[in-house]
Design a protein around this motif. Structure first.
Motif, mmCIF file in Angstrom:
data_model
loop_
_atom_site.group_PDB
_atom_site.id
_atom_site.type_symbol
_atom_site.label_atom_id
_atom_site.label_comp_id
_atom_site.label_asym_id
_atom_site.label_seq_id
_atom_site.Cartn_x
_atom_site.Cartn_y
_atom_site.Cartn_z
ATOM 1 N N UNK B 259 29.503 46.350 24.050
ATOM 2 C CA UNK B 259 30.653 47.183 24.454
ATOM 3 C C UNK B 259 30.391 47.924 25.765
ATOM 4 N N UNK B 260 30.470 47.217 26.865
ATOM 5 C CA UNK B 260 30.242 47.826 28.182
ATOM 6 C C UNK B 260 31.429 47.554 29.085
ATOM 7 N N UNK B 261 31.836 48.549 29.867
ATOM 8 C CA UNK B 261 32.959 48.306 30.784
ATOM 9 C C UNK B 261 32.569 47.355 31.914
ATOM 10 N N UNK B 262 33.583 46.793 32.534
ATOM 11 C CA UNK B 262 33.352 45.808 33.603
ATOM 12 C C UNK B 262 32.547 46.380 34.757
ATOM 13 N N UNK B 307 29.289 39.002 47.632
ATOM 14 C CA UNK B 307 30.440 38.105 47.745
ATOM 15 C C UNK B 307 30.051 36.679 47.343
ATOM 16 N N UNK B 308 28.889 36.232 47.848
ATOM 17 C CA UNK B 308 28.470 34.858 47.547
ATOM 18 C C UNK B 308 28.205 34.674 46.049
ATOM 19 N N UNK B 309 27.633 35.704 45.426
ATOM 20 C CA UNK B 309 27.374 35.593 43.982
ATOM 21 C C UNK B 309 28.696 35.624 43.199
ATOM 22 N N UNK B 310 29.629 36.487 43.648
ATOM 23 C CA UNK B 310 30.917 36.580 42.939
ATOM 24 C C UNK B 310 31.688 35.267 43.025
ATOM 25 N N UNK B 311 31.496 34.539 44.121
ATOM 26 C CA UNK B 311 32.174 33.238 44.246
ATOM 27 C C UNK B 311 31.772 32.295 43.110
ATOM 28 N N UNK B 355 36.762 42.527 43.792
ATOM 29 C CA UNK B 355 38.033 41.970 43.315
ATOM 30 C C UNK B 355 37.800 40.661 42.574
ATOM 31 N N UNK B 356 36.996 39.788 43.190
ATOM 32 C CA UNK B 356 36.703 38.499 42.553
ATOM 33 C C UNK B 356 36.011 38.724 41.216
ATOM 34 N N UNK B 357 35.045 39.623 41.232
ATOM 35 C CA UNK B 357 34.276 39.872 40.011
ATOM 36 C C UNK B 357 35.169 40.412 38.903
ATOM 37 N N UNK B 358 35.950 41.439 39.220
ATOM 38 C CA UNK B 358 36.776 42.068 38.177
ATOM 39 C C UNK B 358 37.843 41.114 37.644
#
Lengths: 212, 372
Positions: B259-262, B307-311, B355-358
Motif C-alpha cells: 500500500x504505497x502511493x505512486x 525520462x529514459x527509464x520512464x520510457x 507524467x509518463x511514470x504516473x
C-alpha cells in the motif's frame, strides 16, 4: 449482508487473448474455494483482485474502497500469497517481513509468533536464495498474514508445505476468519471440510467466475 | 578416485579457463606480446629480478597474485552456488575428509597454476642471485595461497548458505540492518551482475577522462563539452536500464501489492538513478568542475536518466526501440545544450518523465511476445 469484495465489469486480456470477463460478482465475508482447470485464469483472477496487474472495470472492498480511486487503502486491505513465490536472491526473510510490516502495518509481536508457529524464524536472517521451495512458501504465507487485511488471497497454499505447517495454516485461516477476515483459496487438492469450513465455491470457467 | 578427479577437473578447472579466456589472452599479450621474441627471456628475467630485489615491487606483485587467488577461490565457491551444481554437496560431502582435501588441492592448484609456474621460476631466478629472503617470502605466500582457500571450500560444503568468506559478516549485517527497497537494484547488480555495472562504470570513467583530456587540450573549460561527456555517460547507462526493468518484472511484482502511493514509487526510481550516476558526478567534481556546471550537468543527467527509464514503462518498448528514442532525445538535448538551454531541457524532461511514470506505471504489465 455487505459484500467484502465486489467485482464490476472486470475485464482482463493478454494482448488479444481475453482471460477474464466478469460482469458482476459480490462475495460476502467467508472462506471461498476458487476452482478451475489449469489455464482457466485463477491466478490472473487473484492478481487482478489483489491489484497487482492492470485490468478494466472496478473492484470495491467493503462497499467503499475502490481499487482505482483508493489504490493505497485497497492494497492495505487485501493480501496475496503467490503459488510459486519469487523474491530477489539477496533479500533475507527479515528484509521482506520488515518491508511488509513497514508498509502494511500490523502487530509485530503477533507476526513474530506466527512466524514461530510456521517454523520460519530460524532462517529469517538468511538470503532467500538459500531457502527450499517449502521455506519460501511458508515465508510468503507469513507475509500474506501480515498487516490488517480484510481479504487474503492464497494461491495454491497447500503445495510444498509440510503437514505440521499445513495444520498451522488451517488453524490460522479459521482464527482469522473468526475475526472477520475473508479468504479466497485456489487449490487443486480438495479442501478438508472438517479442517476448513468453506462458505462457497467459486468456479472460473469461460472467462467468468460463478459462485456455485 | 581417478574418475572423480577427472570430472572435478572438468567442472572447475576447465570451466575456469574457458570462462576466463579473454582475461588470459590479455594477460598473455601483456606478458609475452609486448616485447619481441628475441628479448623475451631477458625481459622476464629482468622483471623477476626486479621484484625479487625490491621489497615494494615484490609487495605489489604479491598483491596482484593475491587478487588472482581470490578470483580463483571466488570461482570455486560460486560454482557451488550456481543452479545445477547442487549435486556437488552430496557427492563431495560423501568423500572421506583426507581424500576430499586432496581433491580441493588439485582443483585449486589447477586454477592457480599460472601464478605457481611464474612464481616458481621467479624463486629459482632469485636464488641464483642470492635473493633468499624474497624467495622464501614468495614460497610461503604461494603455499598459503594454495592451502588457505581449501578451508573455505570445506566450510562452504558444510554451510551452503554462506557466500564467500563474507558469510559471517553477511549474517551479522542481516541481523542488524534491513535492506531498503531503493537499494534492491544495487544489491542485484553487485551480487549477480558485477561485471555489467563495472563495465558501464569503466566506460563512463573512460568517457569522462577523454572529455577532460580534450577540454584541457582545447585550452580551457567549457561546460557544454562536459555536458556532452555527461550525456554520453547517460547513454552508456542504457543497458543497466534494461537490466533494471527485467529485474523489476521478474522479482519486484510484490512491491506493487504494497500500500504505497505512486509518488513513492517515483521517488524510489529517482533515488536509484541519482545514486547510480553519483560516481560520474564525483569524478567531475574531482576534476575541479565549477559548481554551477556540476549542478547543471547533474540535473541534466538525472532528467535524462529518469525520462529514459520512464520510457521503458511502455510495455512493448524493447531495447532496440528504446535506443532509438534515447538517441533521438539525446540529439535534441545536444542542440539545446550547445545553445545554452540545458536547464530548459531538464525542466521539460523531468515533468515528461513524471507524467509518463504516473500514467504508465499503474497500467504497466510485462509484455509477452505473442507466438507467431
Amino acid at each position: 449482508m455487505e459484500a467484502v469484495i465486489a467485482l464490476h465489469n472486470v475485464r482482463k486480456s493478454y494482448q488479444d487473448f481475453h482471460v477474464l470477463d466478469i460482469a458482476r460478482l459480490e462475495l460476502p465475508a467467508g472462506i471461498y474455494w476458487l476452482q478451475g482447470e489449469n489455464g482457466a485464469g485463477k491466478t490472473t483472477c487473484m492478481k487482478v483482485m489483489a491489484g497487482l496487474i492492470p485490468f478494466k472495470g472496478e473492484i470495491i472492498l467493503q462497499g467503499n474502497v475502490s481499487s482505482h480511486r483508493q489504490p493505497v487503502a485497497f492494497r492495505r486491505l487485501i493480501n496475496y500469497a503467490e503459488a510459486e513465490p519469487l523474491y530477489p536472491s539477496f533479500l533475507t526473510g527479515r528484509d521482506l517481513l520488515e518491508l511488509y510490516l513497514g508498509t502494511k502495518g500490523g502487530n509485530r509481536q503477533q507476526v513474530m509468533e506466527l512466524g514461530e508457529r510456521l517454523g520460519v524464524t530460524g532462517y529469517m536472517q538468511n538470503p532467500v536464495s538459500t531457502y527450499s521451495s517449502g521455506m519460501l512458501k511458508k515465508l510468503s504465507l507469513l507475509l500474506a498474514f501480515t498487516g490488517n487485511p480484510l481479504l487474503i488471497l492464497l494461491d495454491e497454499p497447500l503445495i510444498t508445505i509440510d503437514k505440521q505447517a499445513l495444520a498451522v495454516l488451517y488453524d490460522l485461516i479459521r482464527a482469522y476468519s473468526a475475526n472477520g477476515v475473508s479468504f479466497c483459496i485456489t487449490s487443486h487438492q480438495p479442501l478438508d471440510q472438517r479442517e476448513l469450513p468453506v462458505s462457497g465455491t467459486l468456479r472460473v470457467a469461460a472467462k467468468n467466475i460463478a459462485l456455485v | 578416485m581417478g574418475n572423480v578427479t577427472a570430472i572435478l577437473q572438468k567442472i572447475f578447472v576447465r570451466r575456469f579457463y574457458i570462462q576466463n579466456t579473454l582475461f588470459f589472452l590479455v594477460l598473455f599479450y601483456l606478458l609475452f606480446g609486448v616485447v619481441d621474441g628475441g628479448s623475451l627471456i631477458s625481459y622476464h628475467r629482468s622483471l623477476m629480478l626486479g621484484f625479487m630485489g625490491n621489497l615494494y615491487f615484490l609487495l605489489l606483485v604479491l598483491a596482484l597474485w593475491a587478487l588472482y587467488g581470490m578470483k580463483c577461490a571466488g570461482f570455486v565457491l560460486k560454482t557451488f552456488q550456481t543452479q545445477g551444481f547442487e549435486f556437488l554437496y552430496p557427492t563431495l560431502g560423501s568423500v572421506e575428509k583426507p581424500a576430499r582435501r586432496r581433491l580441493w588441492l588439485l582443483i585449486h592448484t589447477g586454477i592457480y597454476m599460472p601464478v605457481l609456474v611464474y612464481a616458481g621460476i621467479a624463486v629459482a631466478v632469485g636464488i641464483t642471485r642470492g635473493f633468499w629472503l624474497a624467495g622464501l617470502l614468495v614460497a610461503v605466500f604461494n603455499l598459503l595461497a594454495c592451502f588457505l582457500p581449501l578451508a573455505l571450500y570445506e566450510r562452504k560444503l558444510h554451510r551452503p548458505d554462506v557466500t564467500f568468506f563474507t558469510g559471517y559478516l553477511q549474517r551479522w549485517l542481516n541481523r542488524r540492518f534491513v535492506k531498503l527497497p531503493g537499494l534492491y537494484f544495487f544489491y542485484e547488480l553487485f551480487t549477480n551482475y558485477p561485471r555489467r555495472i563495472l563495465s558501464v562504470k569503466l566506460a563512463c570513467a573512460g568517457i569522462l577522462w577523454l572529455t577532460f583530456y580534450l577540454l584541457r587540450q582545447t585550452g580551457g573549460f567549457d561546460a557544454r563539452g562536459l555536458m556532452l561527456g555527461g550525456m554520453l555517460c547517460v547513454i552508456a547507462h542504457g543497458q543497466l536500464m534494461m537490466q533494471h526493468r527485467a529485474f523489476d518484472d521478474t522479482y519486484l511484482g510484490f512491491l506493487r501489492g504494497l500500500p504505497q502511493p505512486l509518488w513513492r514509487h517515483y521517488l524510489r526510481l529517482a533515488g536509484i538513478y541519482l545514486l547510480l550516476f553519483l560516481p560520474e558526478i564525483v569524478m567531475m567534481a574531482a576534476n575541479k568542475t565549477p559548481l554551477s556546471s556540476l549542478t547543471g550537468c547533474f540535473v541534466l543527467a538525472a532528467a535524462m536518466l529518469l525520462l529514459f527509464r520512464s520510457l521503458l514503462y511502455f510495455p512493448k518498448m524493447n531495447a532496440e526501440v528504446h535506443m532509438r528514442y534515447v538517441l533521438l532525445v539525446s540529439f535534441v538535448t545536444l542542440f539545446m545544450v550547445l545553445a545554452g538551454y540545458e536547464w530548459l531541457a531538464a525542466s521539460v524532461m523531468v515533468p515528461a518523465s513524471a507524467g509518463l511514470f504516473f500514467f504508465l506505471f499503474p497500467r504497466y504489465e510485462t509484455y509477452v511476445e505473442p507466438r507467431s
